[in-house]
Design a protein around this motif. Structure first.
Motif, PDB file in Angstrom:
ATOM      1  N   MET A 122    -117.762 -34.263   4.232  1.00  0.00           N
ATOM      2  CA  MET A 122    -118.541 -33.587   5.238  1.00  0.00           C
ATOM      3  C   MET A 122    -119.906 -34.260   5.325  1.00  0.00           C
ATOM      4  N   PHE A 123    -120.456 -34.266   6.519  1.00  0.00           N
ATOM      5  CA  PHE A 123    -121.738 -34.908   6.763  1.00  0.00           C
ATOM      6  C   PHE A 123    -122.708 -33.940   7.426  1.00  0.00           C
ATOM      7  N   ALA A 124    -123.987 -34.124   7.128  1.00  0.00           N
ATOM      8  CA  ALA A 124    -125.041 -33.310   7.723  1.00  0.00           C
ATOM      9  C   ALA A 124    -125.906 -34.190   8.614  1.00  0.00           C
ATOM     10  N   ARG A 125    -126.199 -33.671   9.774  1.00  0.00           N
ATOM     11  CA  ARG A 125    -127.112 -34.332  10.709  1.00  0.00           C
ATOM     12  C   ARG A 125    -128.380 -33.498  10.716  1.00  0.00           C
ATOM     13  N   ASN A 126    -129.460 -34.028  10.140  1.00  0.00           N
ATOM     14  CA  ASN A 126    -130.720 -33.308  10.014  1.00  0.00           C
ATOM     15  C   ASN A 126    -131.679 -33.775  11.097  1.00  0.00           C
ATOM     16  N   VAL A 127    -132.183 -32.822  11.865  1.00  0.00           N
ATOM     17  CA  VAL A 127    -133.111 -33.141  12.947  1.00  0.00           C
ATOM     18  C   VAL A 127    -134.390 -32.350  12.711  1.00  0.00           C
ATOM     19  N   THR A 128    -135.515 -33.047  12.563  1.00  0.00           N
ATOM     20  CA  THR A 128    -136.821 -32.421  12.413  1.00  0.00           C
ATOM     21  C   THR A 128    -137.539 -32.520  13.751  1.00  0.00           C
ATOM     22  N   LEU A 129    -138.001 -31.368  14.253  1.00  0.00           N
ATOM     23  CA  LEU A 129    -138.631 -31.319  15.568  1.00  0.00           C
ATOM     24  C   LEU A 129    -140.022 -30.703  15.460  1.00  0.00           C
ATOM     25  N   GLN A 130    -140.975 -31.281  16.168  1.00  0.00           N
ATOM     26  CA  GLN A 130    -142.292 -30.679  16.315  1.00  0.00           C
ATOM     27  C   GLN A 130    -142.232 -29.800  17.558  1.00  0.00           C
ATOM     28  N   LEU A 131    -142.604 -28.530  17.403  1.00  0.00           N
ATOM     29  CA  LEU A 131    -142.537 -27.599  18.519  1.00  0.00           C
ATOM     30  C   LEU A 131    -143.894 -27.479  19.208  1.00  0.00           C
ATOM     31  N   LYS A 132    -143.849 -27.276  20.504  1.00  0.00           N
ATOM     32  CA  LYS A 132    -145.073 -27.037  21.254  1.00  0.00           C
ATOM     33  C   LYS A 132    -145.656 -25.691  20.822  1.00  0.00           C
ATOM     34  N   THR A 133    -146.950 -25.531  21.003  1.00  0.00           N
ATOM     35  CA  THR A 133    -147.647 -24.314  20.616  1.00  0.00           C
ATOM     36  C   THR A 133    -146.977 -23.078  21.205  1.00  0.00           C
ATOM     37  N   ASN A 134    -146.774 -22.088  20.342  1.00  0.00           N
ATOM     38  CA  ASN A 134    -146.210 -20.785  20.724  1.00  0.00           C
ATOM     39  C   ASN A 134    -144.804 -20.871  21.334  1.00  0.00           C
ATOM     40  N   SER A 135    -144.035 -21.896  21.003  1.00  0.00           N
ATOM     41  CA  SER A 135    -142.712 -22.050  21.612  1.00  0.00           C
ATOM     42  C   SER A 135    -141.562 -21.710  20.655  1.00  0.00           C
ATOM     43  N   GLY A 136    -141.869 -21.228  19.451  1.00  0.00           N
ATOM     44  CA  GLY A 136    -140.831 -20.895  18.481  1.00  0.00           C
ATOM     45  C   GLY A 136    -139.773 -19.938  19.014  1.00  0.00           C
ATOM     46  N   PRO A 137    -140.172 -18.801  19.602  1.00  0.00           N
ATOM     47  CA  PRO A 137    -139.159 -17.876  20.137  1.00  0.00           C
ATOM     48  C   PRO A 137    -138.330 -18.493  21.271  1.00  0.00           C
ATOM     49  N   GLU A 138    -138.961 -19.273  22.125  1.00  0.00           N
ATOM     50  CA  GLU A 138    -138.229 -19.919  23.222  1.00  0.00           C
ATOM     51  C   GLU A 138    -137.285 -20.991  22.681  1.00  0.00           C
ATOM     52  N   PHE A 139    -137.708 -21.713  21.651  1.00  0.00           N
ATOM     53  CA  PHE A 139    -136.841 -22.699  20.998  1.00  0.00           C
ATOM     54  C   PHE A 139    -135.588 -22.009  20.465  1.00  0.00           C
ATOM     55  N   THR A 140    -135.777 -20.891  19.779  1.00  0.00           N
ATOM     56  CA  THR A 140    -134.648 -20.144  19.215  1.00  0.00           C
ATOM     57  C   THR A 140    -133.704 -19.671  20.323  1.00  0.00           C
ATOM     58  N   ARG A 141    -134.259 -19.183  21.417  1.00  0.00           N
ATOM     59  CA  ARG A 141    -133.439 -18.720  22.535  1.00  0.00           C
ATOM     60  C   ARG A 141    -132.645 -19.868  23.141  1.00  0.00           C
ATOM     61  N   LYS A 142    -133.301 -21.008  23.360  1.00  0.00           N
ATOM     62  CA  LYS A 142    -132.621 -22.173  23.933  1.00  0.00           C
ATOM     63  C   LYS A 142    -131.526 -22.679  22.989  1.00  0.00           C
ATOM     64  N   LEU A 143    -131.808 -22.670  21.713  1.00  0.00           N
ATOM     65  CA  LEU A 143    -130.816 -23.108  20.740  1.00  0.00           C
ATOM     66  C   LEU A 143    -129.568 -22.221  20.827  1.00  0.00           C
ATOM     67  N   GLU A 144    -129.777 -20.927  20.850  1.00  0.00           N
ATOM     68  CA  GLU A 144    -128.663 -19.978  20.902  1.00  0.00           C
ATOM     69  C   GLU A 144    -127.886 -20.079  22.215  1.00  0.00           C
ATOM     70  N   ASN A 145    -128.586 -20.169  23.330  1.00  0.00           N
ATOM     71  CA  ASN A 145    -127.941 -20.113  24.647  1.00  0.00           C
ATOM     72  C   ASN A 145    -127.483 -21.459  25.195  1.00  0.00           C
ATOM     73  N   ASP A 146    -128.192 -22.530  24.845  1.00  0.00           N
ATOM     74  CA  ASP A 146    -127.906 -23.840  25.437  1.00  0.00           C
ATOM     75  C   ASP A 146    -127.274 -24.838  24.467  1.00  0.00           C
ATOM     76  N   VAL A 147    -127.775 -24.872  23.240  1.00  0.00           N
ATOM     77  CA  VAL A 147    -127.348 -25.912  22.298  1.00  0.00           C
ATOM     78  C   VAL A 147    -126.083 -25.518  21.535  1.00  0.00           C
ATOM     79  N   LEU A 148    -126.051 -24.333  20.966  1.00  0.00           N
ATOM     80  CA  LEU A 148    -124.889 -23.940  20.159  1.00  0.00           C
ATOM     81  C   LEU A 148    -123.573 -23.954  20.934  1.00  0.00           C
ATOM     82  N   PRO A 149    -123.541 -23.496  22.183  1.00  0.00           N
ATOM     83  CA  PRO A 149    -122.272 -23.596  22.918  1.00  0.00           C
ATOM     84  C   PRO A 149    -121.781 -25.041  23.068  1.00  0.00           C
ATOM     85  N   VAL A 150    -122.704 -25.974  23.223  1.00  0.00           N
ATOM     86  CA  VAL A 150    -122.341 -27.388  23.331  1.00  0.00           C
ATOM     87  C   VAL A 150    -121.837 -27.902  21.985  1.00  0.00           C
TER      88      VAL A 150
END
Length: 104
Positions: A1-29
């Motif tokens: 098994m392999f892990a793909r680690n991605v470190t991202l710098q988030l824009k100011t105050n975008s943590g909740p929006e990042f989480t929402r986009k991850l759940e709705n846009d990224v995980l389904p893909v």
């Protein structure tokens, strides 16, 4: 098994929006990708950095995703990510969740 680690710098105050986009846009893909097993994402307490760890059956699966699909995923996150993420691939040596033990 392999892990793909991605470190991202988030824009100011975008943590909740990042989480929402991850759940709705990224995980389904991700769930549609060959060899995809799991995604674990962390957001720093101050909301300025995120670490996304995806687990893949084979290195080739992780590399194919990175080459063929990840650019579109990154575009969908552009409104919440600052700069270029750092991407690394590792072989998983242990996981209690996936009951993996190192074969070395």
């Amino acid at each position: 098994m392999f892990a793909r680690n991605v470190t991202l710098q988030l824009k100011t105050n975008s943590g909740p929006e990042f989480t929402r986009k991850l759940e709705n846009d990224v995980l389904p893909v991700l769930r549609k990708q060959n060899g995809f097993k799991d995604e674990i994402t962390f957001v720093a307490p101050n909301g300025t950095e995120a670490l996304a760890i995806s687990l893949w059956e084979k290195q080739e699966n992780a590399e194919a995703y990175g080459r063929d699909v990840y650019p579109a995923v990154l575009t969908s996150l552009a409104s919440v990510v600052e700069g270029a993420p750092k991407v690394e691939i590792f072989q998983v040596s242990n996981s209690t969740f996936h009951k993996i033990a190192s074969k070395n």
